[in-house]
Write a protein that holds these residues in place. Structure first.
Motif, PDB file in Angstrom:
ATOM      1  N   THR A   1     -99.071  46.078 -16.303  1.00 40.47           N
ATOM      2  CA  THR A   1     -98.243  47.008 -15.541  1.00 40.47           C
ATOM      3  C   THR A   1     -97.399  47.823 -16.504  1.00 40.47           C
ATOM      4  O   THR A   1     -97.418  47.596 -17.706  1.00 40.47           O
ATOM      5  CB  THR A   1     -97.321  46.250 -14.565  1.00 40.47           C
ATOM      6  OG1 THR A   1     -96.720  45.182 -15.267  1.00 40.47           O
ATOM      7  CG2 THR A   1     -98.086  45.718 -13.370  1.00 40.47           C
TER       8      THR A   1
ATOM      9  N   GLY B   1     -92.714  46.891 -17.215  1.00 37.46           N
ATOM     10  CA  GLY B   1     -93.686  46.804 -16.126  1.00 37.46           C
ATOM     11  C   GLY B   1     -93.059  46.185 -14.891  1.00 37.46           C
ATOM     12  O   GLY B   1     -91.849  46.266 -14.703  1.00 37.46           O
ATOM     13  N   GLU B   2     -93.900  45.556 -14.110  1.00 37.13           N
ATOM     14  CA  GLU B   2     -93.414  45.031 -12.831  1.00 37.13           C
ATOM     15  C   GLU B   2     -92.701  43.699 -13.012  1.00 37.13           C
ATOM     16  O   GLU B   2     -93.309  42.713 -13.410  1.00 37.13           O
ATOM     17  CB  GLU B   2     -94.599  44.860 -11.880  1.00 37.13           C
ATOM     18  CG  GLU B   2     -94.210  44.162 -10.597  1.00 37.13           C
ATOM     19  CD  GLU B   2     -95.392  43.933  -9.672  1.00 37.13           C
ATOM     20  OE1 GLU B   2     -96.376  44.680  -9.779  1.00 37.13           O
ATOM     21  OE2 GLU B   2     -95.326  43.014  -8.858  1.00 37.13           O
TER      22      GLU B   2
ATOM     23  N   PRO C   1     -93.233  40.988 -16.629  1.00 34.18           N
ATOM     24  CA  PRO C   1     -94.263  41.924 -17.087  1.00 34.18           C
ATOM     25  C   PRO C   1     -94.815  41.599 -18.474  1.00 34.18           C
ATOM     26  O   PRO C   1     -96.015  41.728 -18.694  1.00 34.18           O
ATOM     27  CB  PRO C   1     -93.557  43.275 -17.073  1.00 34.18           C
ATOM     28  CG  PRO C   1     -92.113  42.982 -16.971  1.00 34.18           C
ATOM     29  CD  PRO C   1     -91.983  41.681 -16.301  1.00 34.18           C
TER      30      PRO C   1
END
Lengths: 160, 417
Positions: B243, B359-360, B381
């Motif tokens: 991500t 990222g996530e 992430p």
């Protein structure tokens, strides 16, 4: 029809009896799936052209400690096409689950983490090793019976 | 092959994993393979990441990342403390952008407990999260440039980052470990003085990024060391679940701020930078553009920031202000109850994810109605992005490995949790 209904309808149509329970709490749709159907359900959700759940975001487990079915597997999957997240749950009879890493390669490490932390074994996993703890460590720290302060002597200290 | 290493670790599962896959064959490099341990203390491995590399000459044939050198058991800890108490621990996940983690955590808890947060508090959170993203990306860009040999950019990036930490100091009282958010709002309102400082900073920020871009983008060595190196295809990126900038550098337009908006991101005007090349250079470009976009969001939040309360009015779940505790009996009781017995969210489970610089970042919380979560899972992430390293690194040269690690920008604080 809303996407949530579509998912449930499609699953009930193609894989009868796979979905045991549907819950919707705070907008998170969660399906409880029969343990032996999980690979089929995942493969279907990934390959269906309308749904396309192509990203596996997370795999983890819950240790219920005192319940008869002690462990529950939890999968969070995401559809880039529909911008929708779905949670799948599987109640385990014992300490073994089916690996979904054949469906989503990213499940590989998440399942290793679950194995390391909970001691759940995954059948069909290509590389089931510990992630965080040393190889010779015997315990699984996120199980509820593992004490917060650790077990003295479980990791050998350097010799004097 | 170095027999001595194999003999000593003949049962090691890591080594077995390293030797398992042998489908790359390079003709007669040095007619033998070598095992190389990179890290966990190598300066380019961002803390304590260890990579076991199997080399044929200078070509990497296989790579096995090894984590766990920093494992602090943050999930176990969370299951043994109250929701409020855990806020300072979120600082220590991605310690380069602490505010983002603070915001991510309280959003998850609020979703679980069903707390409405006042608009001003949400704007402050957005402002801080974006400043934090800038700070995080500045470190990523600076250290990345240093990994491939450009030291000046590191110093320039840190100079800008220092200014952001000055604001942290003004609003949260700490430069590094901010712990600024509270469940139901933020710790304290931002003063006009701090807002003026931020405005001044953001007005002068674009020239600073231009400067960084000018020195890097016109540098032949920098470009040559990154272009076409460490390519991650779009299919692989989705397959491996990466991500953040790593995903967007591979051509997937996925940003949670856009696809599943939280706070007030749906009212903000910003672009999601996407590059299709999937190499180290693309990931660098994504980060530089994201810094500019974040600056844009910061500008908009400063313009639109409404007046009002910064903490929700929900005394059973949200801590009262300290000044009220000292003067009012009711507030004192509520404070006592929340601190000692915790706020009790209903039985249920939620997953809440935000777009962090890496990222996530997602939190999965299972509540059984007690003061602390029954199960607490951090979807970090960096952990997920590091999983893609073996795929990216395979077949590249040993000197590219540092560039590739830098382009993924892992932070071991959250990879190891």
């Amino acid at each position: 029809m809303e996407l949530k209904e579509v998912i449930i309808e499609k699953l009930n149509g193609t894989l009868k009896g796979a979905v045991l329970e549907v819950t919707d709490f705070r907008g998170d749709l969660c399906l409880t799936v029969a343990a032996d159907k999980i690979i089929d359900v995942c493969t279907f959700l990934k390959s269906d052209n309308d749904l396309e759940f192509n990203m596996c975001e997370d795999v983890t487990a819950i240790d219920w400690a005192k319940r008869k079915m002690r462990f529950t597997m939890v999968y969070h999957i995401y559809s880039l096409k529909n911008k929708f997240r779905l949670r799948l749950k599987v109640n385990l009879e014992g300490e073994t689950a089916h690996s979904v890493s054949s469906v989503w390669a990213s499940a590989n490490w998440y399942e290793r983490e679950t194995f390391d932390m909970f001691g759940i074994k995954f059948t069909g996993h290509p590389d089931l090793r510990r992630v965080y703890m040393p190889e010779e460590f015997e315990y699984h720290p996120l199980r509820k019976e593992f004490p917060l302060l650790g077990i003295p002597g479980s990791i050998p200290l350097p010799k004097k | 092959m170095d027999n001595r290493i194999l003999k000593d670790e003949s049962n090691s599962q890591i080594l077995q994993a390293l030797m398992a896959d042998t489908d790359i064959s390079i003709d007669d490099a040095l007619e033998n393979e070598m095992i190389l341990n990179m890290g966990p203390q190598h300066p380019a491995t961002h803390g304590v990441l260890r990579l076991l590399l199997r080399l044929d000459g200078e070509t990497v044939m296989a790579c096995v990342p090894e984590l766990g050198y920093l494992h602090r058991g943050y999930e176990k800890l969370a299951e043994n403390m109250s929701y409020m108490e855990y806020i300072p621990h979120t600082d220590r996940l991605d310690y380069t952008s602490t505010m983002c983690n603070n915001v991510a955590y309280v959003l998850a808890v609020e979703k679980l407990a069903g707390i409405e947060v006042p608009k001003r508090a949400q704007y402050i959170r957005m402002l801080m999260a974006e400043l934090s993203r800038i700070a995080g990306h500045l470190i990523a860009i600076g250290t990345f440039a240093m990994d491939v040999g450009a030291l000046t950019v590191l110093l320039w990036a840190f100079r800008e980052r220092e200014k952001i930490q000055e604001f942290y100091d003004k609003v949260a009282g700490a430069r590094f470990t901010t712990s600024y958010t509270r469940i139901g709002g933020v710790a304290a309102d931002v003063t006009d003085e701090a807002l003026a400082m931020i405005k001044n900073f953001i007005d002068n920020f674009d020239p600073a990024v231009d400067e960084i871009e000018k020195i890097l983008n016109t540098n032949r060595i920098f470009i040559d060391r990154l272009e076409g190196i460490g390519v991650l295809s779009k299919e692989d990126a989705i397959r491996l679940g990466v991500t953040g900038p790593t995903l967007r550098g591979s051509g997937v337009e996925h940003d949670i701020r856009r696809s599943n908006p939280y706070l007030f991101y749906n009212e903000m005007d910003f672009k999601v930078p996407v590059y299709t090349e999937g190499d180290c250079l693309a990931r660098y470009f994504v980060r530089v553009e994201e810094v500019r976009e974040s600056a844009k969001i910061v500008r908009q939040t400063l313009e639109k920031m409404p007046q009002g309360e910064v903490r929700a009015n929900s005394p059973k779940k949200v801590l009262p202000y300290k000044t009220e505790i000292y003067t009012k009996m009711e507030e004192l009781i509520h404070d006592f109850m929340i601190v000692n017995f915790g706020m009790n969210p209903p039985v249920g489970e939620v997953y809440s994810a935000v777009e962090n610089p890496k990222g996530e970042l997602g939190f999965y919380i299972v509540s059984n109605g007690k003061g602390s979560p029954w199960r607490f899972k951090i979807r970090s992430p960096s952990f997920c992005n590091i999983q893609a390293l073996p795929t990216i690194i395979k077949g590249s040269m040993i000197s590219d490995v540092v560039a590739i690690i830098g382009s993924i920008d892992p932070v071991m604080g959250e990879a190891d949790k």
